[in-house]
Design a protein around this motif. Sequence first.
Motif, PDB file in Angstrom:
ATOM      1  N   ILE A 235       0.843  -1.199   0.000  1.00  0.00           N
ATOM      2  CA  ILE A 235       0.000   0.000   0.000  1.00  0.00           C
ATOM      3  C   ILE A 235       0.877   1.248   0.000  1.00  0.00           C
ATOM      4  O   ILE A 235       0.639   2.204  -0.745  1.00  0.00           O
ATOM      5  CB  ILE A 235      -0.944  -0.004   1.215  1.00  0.00           C
ATOM      6  CG1 ILE A 235      -1.963  -1.139   1.091  1.00  0.00           C
ATOM      7  CG2 ILE A 235      -1.671   1.332   1.342  1.00  0.00           C
ATOM      8  CD1 ILE A 235      -2.813  -1.339   2.324  1.00  0.00           C
ATOM      9  N   GLY A 236       1.905   1.244   0.824  1.00  0.00           N
ATOM     10  CA  GLY A 236       2.807   2.388   0.860  1.00  0.00           C
ATOM     11  C   GLY A 236       3.558   2.582  -0.434  1.00  0.00           C
ATOM     12  O   GLY A 236       3.788   3.719  -0.869  1.00  0.00           O
ATOM     13  N   SER A 237       3.911   1.485  -1.081  1.00  0.00           N
ATOM     14  CA  SER A 237       4.689   1.596  -2.316  1.00  0.00           C
ATOM     15  C   SER A 237       3.860   2.107  -3.480  1.00  0.00           C
ATOM     16  O   SER A 237       4.416   2.444  -4.528  1.00  0.00           O
ATOM     17  CB  SER A 237       5.304   0.238  -2.681  1.00  0.00           C
ATOM     18  OG  SER A 237       4.301  -0.706  -3.010  1.00  0.00           O
ATOM     19  N   PHE A 238       2.533   2.168  -3.319  1.00  0.00           N
ATOM     20  CA  PHE A 238       1.735   2.782  -4.374  1.00  0.00           C
ATOM     21  C   PHE A 238       2.039   4.275  -4.467  1.00  0.00           C
ATOM     22  O   PHE A 238       1.997   4.861  -5.551  1.00  0.00           O
ATOM     23  CB  PHE A 238       0.239   2.576  -4.123  1.00  0.00           C
ATOM     24  CG  PHE A 238      -0.632   3.255  -5.148  1.00  0.00           C
ATOM     25  CD1 PHE A 238      -0.723   2.762  -6.436  1.00  0.00           C
ATOM     26  CD2 PHE A 238      -1.342   4.403  -4.831  1.00  0.00           C
ATOM     27  CE1 PHE A 238      -1.511   3.392  -7.391  1.00  0.00           C
ATOM     28  CE2 PHE A 238      -2.137   5.038  -5.766  1.00  0.00           C
ATOM     29  CZ  PHE A 238      -2.218   4.527  -7.058  1.00  0.00           C
ATOM     30  N   GLY A 239       2.357   4.889  -3.353  1.00  0.00           N
ATOM     31  CA  GLY A 239       2.776   6.284  -3.402  1.00  0.00           C
ATOM     32  C   GLY A 239       4.080   6.437  -4.152  1.00  0.00           C
ATOM     33  O   GLY A 239       4.253   7.349  -4.956  1.00  0.00           O
ATOM     34  N   ALA A 240       5.004   5.550  -3.900  1.00  0.00           N
ATOM     35  CA  ALA A 240       6.286   5.501  -4.605  1.00  0.00           C
ATOM     36  C   ALA A 240       6.905   4.148  -4.297  1.00  0.00           C
ATOM     37  O   ALA A 240       6.929   3.719  -3.141  1.00  0.00           O
ATOM     38  CB  ALA A 240       7.210   6.632  -4.169  1.00  0.00           C
ATOM     39  N   ARG A 241       7.413   3.495  -5.327  1.00  0.00           N
ATOM     40  CA  ARG A 241       7.899   2.124  -5.147  1.00  0.00           C
ATOM     41  C   ARG A 241       9.016   2.041  -4.116  1.00  0.00           C
ATOM     42  O   ARG A 241       9.167   1.035  -3.426  1.00  0.00           O
ATOM     43  CB  ARG A 241       8.382   1.575  -6.487  1.00  0.00           C
ATOM     44  CG  ARG A 241       7.272   1.380  -7.514  1.00  0.00           C
ATOM     45  CD  ARG A 241       7.822   0.774  -8.787  1.00  0.00           C
ATOM     46  NE  ARG A 241       6.769   0.513  -9.761  1.00  0.00           N
ATOM     47  CZ  ARG A 241       6.458   1.336 -10.756  1.00  0.00           C
ATOM     48  NH1 ARG A 241       7.110   2.480 -10.876  1.00  0.00           N
ATOM     49  NH2 ARG A 241       5.500   1.025 -11.614  1.00  0.00           N
TER      50      ARG A 241
END
Length: 343
Positions: A235-241
């Motif tokens: 989920i966090g990596s959707f903001g930035a990988r």
Amino acid sequence: MPQIVILTIAMELLEASGYLARGAFLVDRLLQVLGLSGRSFLPLLMGHACAVPAVHATRIIRDPRERLTAILVLPLMTCSARIPTYALILTTFFAAYGAWVQALLFVGLYFCGILASLVASLALRRTATRGRSLPLVLEMPAYRTPQLGFIARKAAQTAGRFMRDVGTVILAVSAVLWVLLQVPMPGAVPAGPPAAASAPAPTPVASSIAGGVGRSLEPITAPLGFDWRINVSLIGSFGAREVMVGTMGIIFGIEDAEDEPAPLAAQIRDAKRPDGSPAYTMRTGIALLAFFVLACQCMSTVAAIRRETKTWRWPAFVLAYSYAAAYAAAFVAYQVSGLLGLP
């Protein structure tokens, strides 16, 4: 960011010397088979640095259908933001196989991204963006010596745009995730003692808001071998990988995981389920790699597609097909590797 600057310098050297146009001409015949042309060569090449400027670079493509196709497949190219996650996964699950095997797997992941984008292009040109392509017409520039000062300015501009467009997103997402990983879920009951002596003691992160969201997704991601910790990181990596590594570091209590992933990799390998069995195995790593190769884990890329297409239809389409393909690939990878007897 260093990878983006290095790739930008390399591409500017090729363009300034006159080789880039010739490269586009050389690959035109191959790309024509896939419904693209040599004009798509530059955006696809830039996609290995960052998909955001690559999406903007599709403006050089005259054919609107070809341009839309290039925009829709660019998120599949292996951008530099995937490198920290790939490095962590390879270090965690394939350390026993040596550096050469890890290097081959890393290169293979790049080729998987290229292959996925080309296959997607072929499918799109026969469905959503079908139509006759325009021929490639290029004026070959003369060979010339690159101006290093100009290239340095371009690299600095690229770094500045990255810090402005992507760096702010990374900072904001990291801050929000840190808060969600620290604030307890309302009404959450603290976890009891571990069921086995070898199991880890429960941590406050497990009962946080982010932990609760990750646990709610476990019925969906369990067939992929993912648990709540991986779910939160995804989920966090959707903001930035790049955020995935930092998020896993926060969950496991490892500082500076982005700079030195080895301690985090050791913690992930040693993680246990409540019954004392390993929480993650090689099958988990394979499934996670398959997921990351195909998933459009980048909010900035989605926003760039929205700006260039002037509609939310195509960003939604990219998210739908990339996540469906990523889930299917991870599911197949996890289940088939189990049938093959991998741990």
